[in-house]
Design an enzyme around this catalytic site. Structure first.
Site, PDB file in Angstrom:
ATOM      1  N   GLN A  77       5.816  59.469  84.586  1.00  0.00           N
ATOM      2  CA  GLN A  77       5.323  59.656  85.918  1.00  0.00           C
ATOM      3  C   GLN A  77       4.124  60.584  86.021  1.00  0.00           C
ATOM      4  O   GLN A  77       4.082  61.690  85.548  1.00  0.00           O
ATOM      5  CB  GLN A  77       6.037  59.734  87.015  1.00  0.00           C
ATOM      6  CG  GLN A  77       5.571  59.498  88.331  1.00  0.00           C
ATOM      7  CD  GLN A  77       6.233  60.116  89.577  1.00  0.00           C
ATOM      8  OE1 GLN A  77       6.502  61.367  89.731  1.00  0.00           O
ATOM      9  NE2 GLN A  77       6.559  59.267  90.365  1.00  0.00           N
TER      10      GLN A  77
ATOM     11  N   CYS B  87       4.632  61.715  96.820  1.00  0.00           N
ATOM     12  CA  CYS B  87       5.155  63.058  97.002  1.00  0.00           C
ATOM     13  C   CYS B  87       4.101  63.813  97.957  1.00  0.00           C
ATOM     14  O   CYS B  87       3.127  63.861  97.984  1.00  0.00           O
ATOM     15  CB  CYS B  87       4.941  63.968  95.449  1.00  0.00           C
ATOM     16  SG  CYS B  87       5.732  65.398  95.698  1.00  0.00           S
TER      17      CYS B  87
ATOM     18  N   GLY C  92      15.836  57.198  98.202  1.00  0.00           N
ATOM     19  CA  GLY C  92      15.865  58.146  99.422  1.00  0.00           C
ATOM     20  C   GLY C  92      17.457  57.918 100.086  1.00  0.00           C
ATOM     21  O   GLY C  92      17.571  58.487 101.210  1.00  0.00           O
TER      22      GLY C  92
END
Length: 490
Positions: A86, A115, A214
């Site tokens: 990433q 983010c 999440g």
């Protein structure tokens, strides 16, 4: 280019990208416990482009090393087919350059678009990209067309479901292999409920795999909860962050492993792959959580080295044995490299194992000066030095050619200047010529310098021209080159 779709994003349990957590030891541990895919922590494109790729033969890893010698990204063969790199980027060309740098060592490339932290959003990266869909499209399209590995991105949801779905549909058209969705808005934090309904709407709106993220706070407390979260979001796969950070055995379908055993396994990987102790300490603190005030927690908090961390977990013997193995491999690797160097070089080079120690010579007098003086006296061309740097350890070796004969030291030095002095010593000793050491007695170069300095003073006293001919000064100035030192091929 044809996308390599060997990495499937359907029906997978995935370790999420987490800053300071998603380093090699944690990724390998997650794989041990059953994770199918692991993401590394977000790494910024500009920092990665400053790195060089180094094969670490001692650790059996591939390292991407910054100019300050810090390892920015480390990976190994074990994870090559399941690790996703990433990056943080806001520029399509930089993103592509980074992807090309790492693509042969990873299974896929991901762009962080979710983010909300400042280190990610500054410069237009991370969640800042959510308000710039044109830039998102440019970055992802460039990556998909430019590399052979699958490309993914990770986003957060927008203020409205409609806007979020529209953005994801636009992302799907770029050709990405999957999209990870953190079911919170960029201003929301873990204590806010995850919006499963929005993730579900996305899953139903696109055909590519959607990875739900999440759920650690509200849903995922044990392995069976992973499937519950997946069904509640209609997602193809589930990405786990904090629940895995607290105990990576969350991926184990048989249930949790005792935390003590998990932490010891993590430490073994940290030692095996020479993880920096501050990163190891941080990850262990995340696992201990409420136990940080225990005796062991206090020992961990006070630890200032990997050795002290091992001692805090009663693993001192393991550390000593591992360190001994590491040092033995390092010595063996250096020996093999030296043998290869010797085999590759010109067999006619005269060699000795010598180093230059300036403490053994008068101030401002060196073997190179003596060799230059001897060549002029014997009417030979001045010495020619050829210096190379070894990539493995960044040490230098120099070969000096005098009267068509080459000389070098078999010992590698930490600087170009030291390597050249050592080569000069080998030549002088082979020729049986003094090299200027203090133990050799009276130094004719020093006496010559004193005489010329006195002549210079006398001329000045008589008001004569102070300009000294350059050929006189040359006797005491070493010929040096500002050219870049070539590096040996890896």
């Amino acid at each position: 280019m044809t996308v390599n779709t060997a990495l499937c994003f359907r029906g997978k349990k995935i370790l999420a990208p987490m800053v300071r957590v998603g380093t090699l030891p944690m990724r390998l541990l997650a794989l041990d416990y059953g994770a199918d895919i692991v993401y590394c922590e977000e790494l910024i494109d500009i920092k990665m482009l400053q790195c060089k790729r180094v094969v670490n033969e001692v650790l059996e890893t591939v390292d991407f090393v910054a100019p300050n010698e810090r390892v920015v990204f480390r990976t190994c063969e074990r994870e090559r087919h399941c690790v996703v790199f990433q990056m943080g980027s806001a520029d399509a060309e930089r993103a592509l350059a980074v992807a090309k740098l790492v693509e042969n060592d990873v299974a896929g490339i991901d762009v962080n678009m979710g983010c909300p932290k400042e280190y990610s959003t500054k410069g237009g990266m991370g969640a800042a990209l959510l308000s710039d869909p044109d830039r998102i499209e440019s970055i992802l399209t460039t990556l998909v067309k430019g590399i052979c590995k699958p490309v993914t991105c990770k986003i957060r949801i927008l203020p409205s479901v409609e806007d979020t779905v529209n953005l994801v549909k636009r992302i799907e058209k770029t050709g990405v292999a999957a999209i990870a969705v953190h079911g919170r808005k960029k201003e929301e934090r873990p204590q806010h409920p995850v919006h499963c309904d929005v993730i579900k709407a996305i899953s139903e709106a696109v055909s590519i795999p959607v990875i739900a993220n999440g759920g650690s706070h509200d849903f995922i407390k044990e392995y069976t909860d992973i499937e519950t979260f997946q069904k509640g979001t209609a997602a193809s796969s589930v990405m786990i962050a904090r629940a895995a950070m607290w105990n990576p055995s969350i991926f184990r379908k048989e249930g949790f492993v005792p935390l003590k055993d998990v932490m010891q396994s993590y430490i073994k990987y940290a030692v095996r792959y020479d993880n920096h102790y501050t990163n190891t300490k941080y990850c262990l603190c995340q696992m201990l959580r409420e136990q940080l005030e225990t005796t062991q927690g206090k020992k961990l908090h006070a630890a200032q080295s990997t050795q002290e961390i091992c001692e805090a977990f009663e693993m001192a013997d393991f550390y000593e044995k591992s360190t001994a193995i590491f040092e033995a491999k390092k010595t063996s690797s250096e020996t093999e490299t030296q043998d290869e160097d010797d085999q590759l070089e010109d067999p006619d080079v005269i060699k000795m194992a010598v180093r230059f120690d300036k403490r053994e010579y008068p101030p401002q007098i060196t073997p190179k000066m003596y060799l230059l003086e001897w060549c002029r006296k014997e009417k030979h061309p001045q010495p020619v030095y050829e210096t190379v740097q070894r990539p493995l350890d960044r040490l230098f070796c120099s070969v000096v050619t005098v009267a068509e004969q080459k000389y070098r030291s078999t010992l590698w030095d930490k600087s170009k200047k030291l390597a050249e002095q050592a080569a000069a010593i080998v030549c002088l000793r082979t020729l049986g010529v003094p090299e200027g050491k203090l133990c050799e007695g009276e130094n004719h170069l020093i006496n010559k310098r004193k005489r010329e300095d006195q002549e210079h003073l006398n001329n000045r006293d008589h008001g004569e021209d102070l300009a000294e001919p350059s050929h006189k000064k040359a006797n005491f100035i070493e010929e040096t080159s500002d050219k870049n030192v070539p590096k040996m091929p890896q």
